[in-house]
Motif scaffolding. Structure first.
Motif, PDB file in Angstrom:
ATOM      1  N   VAL A  11       0.862  -1.171   0.000  1.00 25.59           N
ATOM      2  CA  VAL A  11       0.000   0.000   0.000  1.00 25.59           C
ATOM      3  C   VAL A  11       0.905   1.230   0.000  1.00 25.59           C
ATOM      4  O   VAL A  11       1.794   1.351   0.852  1.00 25.59           O
ATOM      5  CB  VAL A  11      -0.921   0.040   1.236  1.00 25.59           C
ATOM      6  CG1 VAL A  11      -1.834   1.260   1.169  1.00 25.59           C
ATOM      7  CG2 VAL A  11      -1.734  -1.239   1.358  1.00 25.59           C
ATOM      8  N   VAL A  39      -3.031   0.257  -3.940  1.00 22.52           N
ATOM      9  CA  VAL A  39      -3.122  -1.013  -3.220  1.00 22.52           C
ATOM     10  C   VAL A  39      -2.885  -2.154  -4.206  1.00 22.52           C
ATOM     11  O   VAL A  39      -3.506  -2.200  -5.273  1.00 22.52           O
ATOM     12  CB  VAL A  39      -4.505  -1.202  -2.558  1.00 22.52           C
ATOM     13  CG1 VAL A  39      -4.550  -2.498  -1.765  1.00 22.52           C
ATOM     14  CG2 VAL A  39      -4.848  -0.010  -1.673  1.00 22.52           C
ATOM     15  N   ILE A  83      -9.320   0.500   3.218  1.00 20.78           N
ATOM     16  CA  ILE A  83      -9.255   0.446   1.764  1.00 20.78           C
ATOM     17  C   ILE A  83     -10.649   0.284   1.178  1.00 20.78           C
ATOM     18  O   ILE A  83     -11.435  -0.544   1.648  1.00 20.78           O
ATOM     19  CB  ILE A  83      -8.367  -0.736   1.308  1.00 20.78           C
ATOM     20  CG1 ILE A  83      -6.936  -0.573   1.829  1.00 20.78           C
ATOM     21  CG2 ILE A  83      -8.378  -0.878  -0.209  1.00 20.78           C
ATOM     22  CD1 ILE A  83      -6.134  -1.847   1.747  1.00 20.78           C
TER      23      ILE A  83
END
Length: 292
Positions: A11, A39, A83
């Motif tokens: 990330v 990501v 996320i």
């Protein structure tokens, strides 16, 4: 990387998304207008997300970076990453969940990558524990990781031709390798060993050793004891100018496996590459903070 060695995740939070073609085409004049939380998951069912977002999506606070629907927050003990992204082709799907990075120690080290300090590497936590909890089958796991940052005031390709980086867990802590060839012909040859308390010392590492090129034929090298050939044990990201993989090598008699990166800035500088990148890096200019 997962404890079993079959999965990994990366990330990266960008303000000024250095690998975005949209940022390059803009002249790199407004970093906040080209931000991203990239990501990538590696292993079976892996996904890649990298959406270039405008300044409306960016929100910062002393302990928080938010870009659109995703964020990173430092609690004082953990880096909590939430996320909510959409992966790019060929496997377009939602990537959503939480990743928690818990440093075993936080360092105070900064390494200038150029003599004038225009590029700086900051290894906050070379040894960390990681917990991954994503909304996908098999993507709930724990393992080891690291937390670092790069800062720069010039484009990477302006100052570098090529670099490799590696972070290798060791019995004592972790050893990080940063080797680069600069545009002016000078080189960076850095090996830093961190102990369990985060204390750092520059160490003598074995020589640079080339090993098998990536699928896109990016040159790869890392440090290895004489007679030892480093080898890839888990493929991660393979691009025309960039390779990331788990690599096994031997440093001063210790067999280690860690994350390795190779970056060819000569290739990245080619204007022919930018339209290819645009396929993988969509641009989303607008954002409403009340979106979920």
């Amino acid at each position: 990387m997962s404890d079993c060695g079959t999965k990994a995740v990366s990330v990266i939070g960008f303000i000024g998304s250095v690998f975005s073609p949209w940022y390059a085409w803009s002249g790199r004049r407004d970093p906040a207008n080209h931000c991203c939380i990239n990501v990538a998951t590696y292993g079976k069912g892996g996904r890649f997300t990298m959406t270039d977002r405008g300044r409306a999506a960016l929100k910062t606070a002393p302990n928080t970076l938010q870009v659109g629907p995703s964020s990173m927050h430092w609690t004082g003990r953990d880096l909590v990453i939430d996320i909510d992204e959409i992966s790019g082709p060929p496997m377009i799907s939602r990537v959503r969940g939480q990743i928690t990075v818990t440093p075993r120690a936080v360092t105070s080290v900064e390494l200038p990558l150029t003599p004038d300090g225009a590029h700086i590497w900051r290894p906050f936590a070379p040894s960390s524990d990681i917990t991954v909890d994503l909304e996908a089958k098999g993507w709930q796991w724990s393992g080891h990781g690291y937390f670092d940052a790069n800062f720069g005031t010039r484009a990477l390709e302006q100052d570098f031709c090529f670099w490799t980086w590696g972070r290798y867990p060791t019995k004592a802590g972790a050893t990080c390798i940063y080797d680069a060839v600069r545009r002016d012909g000078t080189t960076l040859d850095a090996a830093i060993a961190f102990d369990g308390a985060g204390r750092a010392q520059t160490v003598d590492a074995p020589p640079r050793t080339r090993f098998k090129r990536s699928l896109w034929q990016v040159k790869r090298e890392t440090r290895a004891d004489p007679g030892v050939m480093p080898r890839q044990v888990l493929p991660m990201l393979d691009a025309p100018f960039y390779s990331r993989s788990a690599v096994q090598t031997q440093l001063n008699g210790e067999v280690v496996t860690g994350v390795h990166e190779a970056l060819d800035l000569n290739r990245f500088a080619s204007p022919l590459l930018k339209p290819m990148l645009a396929v993988r890096v969509p641009r989303r200019r607008g954002w409403h903070n009340d979106r979920t």
